[in-house]
Scaffold this active site. Structure first.
Site, PDB file in Angstrom:
ATOM      1  CG  LEU A 129      -1.947  -1.049   1.410  1.00  0.00           C
ATOM      2  CD1 LEU A 129      -2.697  -0.851   2.725  1.00  0.00           C
ATOM      3  CD2 LEU A 129      -2.925  -1.050   0.246  1.00  0.00           C
ATOM      4  CG  ASP A 130       0.182   4.503  -2.670  1.00  0.00           C
ATOM      5  OD1 ASP A 130       0.994   3.750  -3.238  1.00  0.00           O
ATOM      6  OD2 ASP A 130      -0.754   5.083  -3.248  1.00  0.00           O
ATOM      7  CG  MET A 131       4.336   6.366   4.077  1.00  0.00           C
ATOM      8  SD  MET A 131       5.883   7.287   4.150  1.00  0.00           S
ATOM      9  CE  MET A 131       5.325   8.883   3.539  1.00  0.00           C
ATOM     10  CB  THR A 133      -3.038   3.852   1.388  1.00  0.00           C
ATOM     11  OG1 THR A 133      -3.015   4.755   0.282  1.00  0.00           O
ATOM     12  CG2 THR A 133      -4.336   3.065   1.361  1.00  0.00           C
ATOM     13  NE  ARG A 231      -2.491   8.992  -3.558  1.00  0.00           N
ATOM     14  CZ  ARG A 231      -1.295   9.163  -2.989  1.00  0.00           C
ATOM     15  NH1 ARG A 231      -0.520   8.111  -2.731  1.00  0.00           N
ATOM     16  NH2 ARG A 231      -0.874  10.379  -2.694  1.00  0.00           N
TER      17      ARG A 231
END
Length: 291
Positions: A129-131, A133, A231
């Site tokens: 996951l993105d940081m 998120t 996003r």
């Protein structure tokens, strides 16, 4: 490493060779070691390669150091791990926002390091996951199960569902975005819709709730797994995520309002469908304020 498991009820009869090669995806070199070292037992007995195995048989696999060399990484803080599920082979955790799934260099401490400390052995990232998120992340607990889980991911048999709070109200309850995504030539951190040179990306969006301040809570299901896919797609279609520092600079919020809410897949060794859900306290708090 020694693994003992019962072949699941739904597994069709197959040879030992097929079990190791096609079902368990064990690399050729390691299959060779298992064979010559007699490190595979079925029902506690030695087997030949063309012997038929079936559901209910107990399989024992023993791997030596030369099969899977031990990988050492710095351990993090186990107190930061929120376990959702764990068994002999995998662990699902609820990641907080503001922490990387894995580091960019060997000594960087990220969620992977915290999970490894929590489990007591080196773990492996299956998906990230993105940081910014939060939400559910799947880790392999050993190198034996990792390629099997990676195959599920590649075949799109690991289902991921995200919740996002976005600016704007949707006219349609269901939306499907199929915009190619590529790198932003002007900002290496970002991705953009690039119809000509981008990679195919598909996101299914469902409206869950609309609020009077012209924000909406939406559910997003990934059919592909491009970097920043949700996003970029939402921003491109004029529904930027609240709190997104890259794609919604006008929004002021304490966090990116994107959360991986649901994770489901069929466990490759027991062939049972597993579904997990988890929420985030900070997401709920901001949802109440913004909604």
């Amino acid at each position: 490493m020694k693994f003992i498991f019962t072949l699941p009820e739904l597994l069709p009869p197959m040879t030992v060779k097929q079990l190791l090669e096609e079902q368990l995806l064990i690399p050729r070199k390691i299959r060779h070691f298992l064979r010559i070292k007699k490190n595979i037992l079925i029902n506690q007995e030695e087997v030949h390669w063309n012997q038929i195995v079936q559901s209910g048989d107990v399989c024992q696999l023993t791997f030596d150091e030369e099969d899977y060399p031990k990988k050492e990484i710095p351990w993090g803080n186990p107190a930061l791990v929120q376990e959702i599920y764990q068994d002999q082979h995998l662990i699902v955790v609820n990641k907080p926002e503001g922490i990387k799934t894995h580091g960019n260099h060997p000594n960087e401490i990220a969620l992977l390091n915290h999970v490894s400390a929590y489990v007591g052995q080196t773990c492996y990232v299956v998906h990230r996951l993105d940081m910014e998120t939060s939400g559910l992340v799947l880790f392999a607990k050993n190198p034996f199960i990792l390629p099997i889980l990676n195959r599920l991911l590649e075949k799109k048999e690991i289902s991921r569902e995200y919740w996002a709070l976005v600016d704007g109200n949707t006219n349609s309850k269901e939306l499907v975005f199929k915009d190619n995504i590529g790198r932003d030539r002007h900002d290496r951190r970002k991705r953009v819709v690039n119809p000509k040179n981008g990679q195919y990306a598909e996101t299914h969006v469902s409206r869950l709730k609309q609020f009077q301040n012209k924000t909406s809570l939406v559910r997003c299901r990934l059919k592909t797994g491009r970097t920043h896919q949700i996003r970029v797609h939402l921003s491109h279609h004029q529904f930027p995520i609240i709190g997104d520092p890259l794609y919604n600079s006008k929004s002021v919020c304490s966090r990116l309002m994107l959360h991986a809410y649901r994770l489901s897949f069929t466990h490759p060794l027991i062939l049972e469908k597993l579904t997990f859900t988890a929420f985030s306290n900070t997401f709920e708090q901001e949802l109440k304020k913004n909604g």
